[in-house]
Scaffold this motif. Structure first.
Motif, mmCIF file in Angstrom:
data_model
loop_
_atom_site.group_PDB
_atom_site.id
_atom_site.type_symbol
_atom_site.label_atom_id
_atom_site.label_comp_id
_atom_site.label_asym_id
_atom_site.label_seq_id
_atom_site.Cartn_x
_atom_site.Cartn_y
_atom_site.Cartn_z
ATOM 1 N N SER A 312 42.572 32.539 39.330
ATOM 2 C CA SER A 312 41.562 32.440 40.382
ATOM 3 C C SER A 312 41.817 31.189 41.205
ATOM 4 C CB SER A 312 40.156 32.387 39.775
ATOM 5 O OG SER A 312 39.175 32.380 40.795
ATOM 6 N N TRP A 313 41.485 31.297 42.485
ATOM 7 C CA TRP A 313 41.565 30.160 43.394
ATOM 8 C C TRP A 313 40.333 30.199 44.292
ATOM 9 C CZ3 TRP A 313 45.509 33.392 42.161
ATOM 10 C CH2 TRP A 313 46.620 32.830 41.516
ATOM 11 N N PRO A 314 39.803 29.055 44.628
ATOM 12 C CA PRO A 314 38.613 29.039 45.501
ATOM 13 C C PRO A 314 38.848 29.820 46.791
ATOM 14 C CG PRO A 314 39.022 26.861 44.577
ATOM 15 C CD PRO A 314 40.205 27.704 44.204
ATOM 16 N N GLY A 315 37.951 30.757 47.051
ATOM 17 C CA GLY A 315 38.027 31.560 48.268
ATOM 18 C C GLY A 315 38.959 32.741 48.188
ATOM 19 N N GLU A 316 39.626 32.952 47.067
ATOM 20 C CA GLU A 316 40.616 34.025 46.978
ATOM 21 C C GLU A 316 40.346 35.011 45.851
ATOM 22 O OE1 GLU A 316 44.643 32.735 47.102
ATOM 23 O OE2 GLU A 316 44.247 31.128 48.530
ATOM 24 N N GLY A 317 39.157 35.001 45.320
ATOM 25 C CA GLY A 317 38.821 35.968 44.284
ATOM 26 C C GLY A 317 39.366 35.592 42.913
ATOM 27 N N THR A 318 39.153 36.499 41.952
ATOM 28 C CA THR A 318 39.543 36.264 40.559
ATOM 29 C C THR A 318 40.207 37.507 40.001
ATOM 30 O OG1 THR A 318 37.694 34.740 40.230
ATOM 31 C CG2 THR A 318 38.719 35.650 38.245
ATOM 32 N N SER A 319 41.221 37.297 39.160
ATOM 33 C CA SER A 319 41.925 38.409 38.516
ATOM 34 C C SER A 319 41.979 38.147 37.014
ATOM 35 C CB SER A 319 43.346 38.544 39.069
ATOM 36 O OG SER A 319 44.063 39.549 38.364
ATOM 37 N N VAL A 320 41.481 39.115 36.240
ATOM 38 C CA VAL A 320 41.553 39.056 34.776
ATOM 39 C C VAL A 320 42.574 40.091 34.328
ATOM 40 C CG1 VAL A 320 40.315 39.401 32.611
ATOM 41 C CG2 VAL A 320 39.169 38.297 34.538
ATOM 42 N N ARG A 321 43.619 39.652 33.630
ATOM 43 C CA ARG A 321 44.665 40.554 33.148
ATOM 44 C C ARG A 321 44.638 40.585 31.618
ATOM 45 N NH1 ARG A 321 47.413 38.432 37.715
ATOM 46 N NH2 ARG A 321 48.097 40.108 39.137
ATOM 47 N N LEU A 322 44.453 41.789 31.091
ATOM 48 C CA LEU A 322 44.401 41.993 29.648
ATOM 49 C C LEU A 322 45.604 42.830 29.242
ATOM 50 C CD1 LEU A 322 42.922 41.859 26.899
ATOM 51 C CD2 LEU A 322 41.650 43.903 27.599
ATOM 52 N N SER A 323 46.507 42.237 28.453
ATOM 53 C CA SER A 323 47.702 42.938 27.974
ATOM 54 C C SER A 323 47.522 43.270 26.499
ATOM 55 C CB SER A 323 48.946 42.063 28.174
ATOM 56 O OG SER A 323 50.104 42.720 27.672
#
Length: 336
Positions: A312-323
């Motif tokens: 995640s980065w401020p202003g750029e959303g969040t990504s959660v990756r589960l492997s």
């Protein structure tokens, strides 16, 4: 290395040679007065009459006899001299057996010590997992419920001055948050009381649908049909990670859209589930140390041999990756 003794026909010791015969009675005394030969009068008489070729006594030893290592005693009758010849030699076979038995006993003690240590480690690991489980359930129920209730209270306080007419609806929302939190707490207690195989999970798509209905955030789902068996196998892990991710999106991100993608194949040995939003994002490195949601997601993935990362980065959303592994692991995905 060898001991000799001459015993007269009347069983009296007449001569003895070497330290290996020190256990025999003194010269002039009956040889059957010592422990190894006690009660052998009939055998010696039978030997003198030619009914036996010899008498062999293997494995004789004892501190009281002065024998540190086992010896073999052989008695033969010398007819020409009318006396018995007693021959004493080290019993290497018995000594080797004793050494082997000693090694086996030491090995058994070592194995027992290792098993005991392993048992203690297993009990400790079980206790540690149970504590982690309780911590996650508290976080997923009590903490989230209190946070949601706190938000509604703050909104109610704000609208009490700005818009008094909306206070009733805000109180209703606060009540709903409390009821929801209570229901989740009861579900957590039920999970603790039920065996692992009876714990029910909603599934990725059901969780996403419920999240979209509750939050009114648009959700797009793209799941490869070939992965549905693996997703079902890791149902509890995916349930916990996805639920935590959706709660963070709902309460902190301000997102308008969420994308869920499950991809992978059997040749790679793993598949990946990504939950991405277009929210405000945050600095992962500066997250509060007393917020355990992200830590809990990573722990759940590690329990089944998987990985969970958050970008995640401020202003750029969040990504959660589960492997997660495609094949069965030592932990099937149920509660620990």
């Amino acid at each position: 290395m060898i001991g000799l003794a001459i015993i007269e026909a009347d069983r009296v010791v007449s001569r003895k040679f070497g330290p290996l015969t020190e256990w025999l009675p003194s010269i002039g005394k009956d040889c059957c007065s010592c422990i190894p030969l006690a009660g052998m009068e009939l055998e010696l008489a039978s030997l003198a009459k030619g009914r036996r070729r010899n008498i062999a006594l293997p494995g004789i030893r004892g501190a009281s006899l002065g024998l540190a290592d086992p010896v073999t005693v052989v008695i033969i009758w010398i007819a020409a001299k009318s006396h018995y010849l007693l021959i004493v030699t080290p019993d290497f076979a018995a000594l080797q057996v004793e050494r082997l038995l000693g090694s086996e006993r030491r090995a058994r003690r070592l194995i027992e010590q290792q098993l005991e240590a392993a048992s203690v480690e297993v009990r400790f690991a079980s206790l540690a997992r149970e504590r982690l489980r309780l911590a996650r359930d508290l976080h997923d129920t009590l903490v989230h419920s209190v946070v949601g209730l706190l938000m509604q209270i703050r909104l109610t306080r704000h609208f009490h001055k700005a818009d008094p007419g909306s206070v009733a609806s805000r109180l209703a929302a606060a009540e709903e948050a409390a009821v929801t939190g209570l229901a989740r707490a009861r579900q957590a207690i039920a999970r603790l009381r039920l065996p692992n195989e009876r714990v029910q999970v909603l599934g990725l798509e059901a969780i996403a649908t419920e999240f979209a209905r509750r939050s009114e955030i648009e959700v797009q789902i793209d799941v490869d049909d070939s992965l549905r068996e693996g997703i079902a196998r890791h149902g509890t892990t995916i349930d916990r990670v996805a639920t935590e991710a959706f709660r963070n999106i709902e309460h902190h991100s301000g997102a308008r859209r969420v994308w869920i993608r499950a991809s992978g194949d059997c040749t790679s040995g793993a598949f990946e589930i990504e939950i991405r939003d277009d929210g405000r994002g945050f600095d992962v490195a500066s997250r509060a140390p007393d917020h355990y949601g992200l830590i809990g997601m990573k722990e759940f993935a590690e329990l089944v041999g998987g990985r969970c990362s958050v970008e995640s980065w401020p202003g750029e959303g969040t990504s959660v990756r589960l492997s997660l592994p495609v094949a069965e692991s030592g932990y099937s995905g149920g509660e620990l």
